[in-house]
Design a protein around this motif. Sequence first.
Motif, PDB file in Angstrom:
ATOM      1  N   LEU A  52       0.825  -1.145  -0.004  1.00 41.46           N
ATOM      2  CA  LEU A  52      -0.003   0.015   0.029  1.00 41.46           C
ATOM      3  C   LEU A  52       0.795   1.319   0.116  1.00 41.46           C
ATOM      4  O   LEU A  52       0.425   2.261  -0.664  1.00 41.46           O
ATOM      5  N   ILE A  53       2.042   1.391   0.743  1.00 41.91           N
ATOM      6  CA  ILE A  53       2.974   2.369   0.510  1.00 41.91           C
ATOM      7  C   ILE A  53       3.971   2.269  -0.402  1.00 41.91           C
ATOM      8  O   ILE A  53       4.264   3.136  -1.019  1.00 41.91           O
ATOM      9  N   GLY A  54       4.424   1.148  -0.491  1.00 41.72           N
ATOM     10  CA  GLY A  54       5.688   0.825  -1.106  1.00 41.72           C
ATOM     11  C   GLY A  54       5.748   0.364  -2.595  1.00 41.72           C
ATOM     12  O   GLY A  54       6.641   0.675  -3.372  1.00 41.72           O
ATOM     13  N   TYR A  55       4.721  -0.094  -2.926  1.00 41.77           N
ATOM     14  CA  TYR A  55       4.261  -0.293  -4.455  1.00 41.77           C
ATOM     15  C   TYR A  55       3.211   0.238  -5.199  1.00 41.77           C
ATOM     16  O   TYR A  55       3.617   0.796  -6.154  1.00 41.77           O
ATOM     17  N   ILE A  56       2.053   0.069  -4.666  1.00 37.87           N
ATOM     18  CA  ILE A  56       0.823   0.731  -5.322  1.00 37.87           C
ATOM     19  C   ILE A  56       1.030   2.160  -5.918  1.00 37.87           C
ATOM     20  O   ILE A  56       0.626   2.327  -7.189  1.00 37.87           O
ATOM     21  N   PRO A  57       1.647   3.106  -4.996  1.00 37.64           N
ATOM     22  CA  PRO A  57       1.529   4.432  -5.587  1.00 37.64           C
ATOM     23  C   PRO A  57       2.410   4.425  -6.793  1.00 37.64           C
ATOM     24  O   PRO A  57       2.131   5.274  -7.807  1.00 37.64           O
ATOM     25  N   GLY A  58       3.536   3.884  -6.798  1.00 35.92           N
ATOM     26  CA  GLY A  58       4.436   3.933  -7.987  1.00 35.92           C
ATOM     27  C   GLY A  58       4.142   3.254  -8.916  1.00 35.92           C
ATOM     28  O   GLY A  58       4.098   3.731 -10.149  1.00 35.92           O
ATOM     29  N   LYS A  72      11.956   9.267  -8.686  1.00 44.73           N
ATOM     30  CA  LYS A  72      12.871   8.237  -7.929  1.00 44.73           C
ATOM     31  C   LYS A  72      12.401   8.119  -6.422  1.00 44.73           C
ATOM     32  O   LYS A  72      12.582   7.132  -5.802  1.00 44.73           O
ATOM     33  N   ASN A  73      11.387   9.042  -5.924  1.00 43.82           N
ATOM     34  CA  ASN A  73      10.969   8.827  -4.715  1.00 43.82           C
ATOM     35  C   ASN A  73      10.026   7.670  -4.530  1.00 43.82           C
ATOM     36  O   ASN A  73       9.741   6.869  -3.517  1.00 43.82           O
ATOM     37  N   TYR A  74       9.307   7.210  -5.641  1.00 40.67           N
ATOM     38  CA  TYR A  74       8.505   5.895  -5.963  1.00 40.67           C
ATOM     39  C   TYR A  74       9.442   4.632  -5.586  1.00 40.67           C
ATOM     40  O   TYR A  74       9.301   3.581  -4.786  1.00 40.67           O
ATOM     41  N   TYR A  75      10.647   4.746  -6.291  1.00 37.56           N
ATOM     42  CA  TYR A  75      11.669   3.691  -6.328  1.00 37.56           C
ATOM     43  C   TYR A  75      12.024   3.759  -4.575  1.00 37.56           C
ATOM     44  O   TYR A  75      12.504   2.573  -4.241  1.00 37.56           O
ATOM     45  N   ILE A  76      12.491   4.744  -4.268  1.00 40.46           N
ATOM     46  CA  ILE A  76      12.662   4.944  -2.641  1.00 40.46           C
ATOM     47  C   ILE A  76      11.916   4.348  -1.935  1.00 40.46           C
ATOM     48  O   ILE A  76      12.196   3.524  -1.054  1.00 40.46           O
ATOM     49  N   ALA A  77      10.603   4.700  -1.996  1.00 38.77           N
ATOM     50  CA  ALA A  77       9.549   4.116  -1.117  1.00 38.77           C
ATOM     51  C   ALA A  77       9.544   2.540  -1.277  1.00 38.77           C
ATOM     52  O   ALA A  77       9.488   1.847  -0.291  1.00 38.77           O
ATOM     53  N   PHE A 125      17.123   2.561  -9.903  1.00 37.15           N
ATOM     54  CA  PHE A 125      16.488   3.756 -10.618  1.00 37.15           C
ATOM     55  C   PHE A 125      16.726   3.860 -12.221  1.00 37.15           C
ATOM     56  O   PHE A 125      15.821   4.502 -12.576  1.00 37.15           O
ATOM     57  N   GLY A 126      17.563   3.142 -12.785  1.00 34.66           N
ATOM     58  CA  GLY A 126      17.788   3.265 -14.002  1.00 34.66           C
ATOM     59  C   GLY A 126      16.758   2.548 -14.990  1.00 34.66           C
ATOM     60  O   GLY A 126      17.139   2.568 -16.145  1.00 34.66           O
ATOM     61  N   LEU A 127      16.064   1.690 -14.303  1.00 33.44           N
ATOM     62  CA  LEU A 127      15.167   0.889 -15.128  1.00 33.44           C
ATOM     63  C   LEU A 127      13.795   1.316 -14.840  1.00 33.44           C
ATOM     64  O   LEU A 127      13.486   1.970 -13.679  1.00 33.44           O
ATOM     65  N   PRO A 128      12.820   0.952 -15.643  1.00 31.82           N
ATOM     66  CA  PRO A 128      11.484   1.335 -15.311  1.00 31.82           C
ATOM     67  C   PRO A 128      10.963   0.927 -13.992  1.00 31.82           C
ATOM     68  O   PRO A 128      11.133  -0.409 -13.766  1.00 31.82           O
ATOM     69  N   PHE A 129       9.954   1.416 -13.625  1.00 31.71           N
ATOM     70  CA  PHE A 129       9.350   0.787 -12.249  1.00 31.71           C
ATOM     71  C   PHE A 129       8.828  -0.296 -12.255  1.00 31.71           C
ATOM     72  O   PHE A 129       8.851  -1.488 -11.593  1.00 31.71           O
ATOM     73  N   GLU A 130       8.178  -0.640 -13.427  1.00 27.14           N
ATOM     74  CA  GLU A 130       7.721  -2.163 -13.729  1.00 27.14           C
ATOM     75  C   GLU A 130       8.779  -3.002 -14.637  1.00 27.14           C
ATOM     76  O   GLU A 130       9.359  -2.372 -15.470  1.00 27.14           O
ATOM     77  N   PRO A 131       8.902  -4.362 -14.562  1.00 29.89           N
ATOM     78  CA  PRO A 131       9.648  -4.928 -15.112  1.00 29.89           C
ATOM     79  C   PRO A 131       9.535  -4.885 -16.680  1.00 29.89           C
ATOM     80  O   PRO A 131       8.563  -5.141 -17.516  1.00 29.89           O
TER      81      PRO A 131
END
Length: 164
Positions: A52-58, A72-77, A125-131
Amino acid sequence: MDVKNPFESPTTFRLHRAEYVAAWIAVNVLLVMHWSEIRWLPALALFACIDLIGYIPGAIAFRRSPTGWISKNYYIAYNILHSQITQGAVIVAWGLTIGWEWALLAIPWHIWGDRGIWGNFLKPFGLPFEPHEAPGYRRLIDEVSAGRPAGRRAPVSTAGVPVK
């Protein structure tokens, strides 16, 4: 993978995942053995809050982004919430304040399931958020596996450049 080559080949990636699957299976055994002792509402909350905090928003931001690039904040979370260090601290804090209980198994069940079953590790950080397979990775793997037996290096010139 080693300290000078921090990437995984498809084979080492599968082996790495297999280790997490083994740990995930061990957690499943404990869950079954202690099923009636688990407080399910806290277990579900511990499990769900990671995503809920670490994946869904990103994931939402990624799907809405026209370019596929997000903050990058989504990656950090994601990386903080999916870190075994962070979740280990959550387990210790919970155990010391609320009490040690079987509901805490929801945390390793989530993290080790993500890594072992789904193959999701921390996000660079250098790759898309989803695979999505990066073309550079495919080229690297093709070059590394270009017909040389495992453990045998390509000849190197005096300048330190591989000889073809």
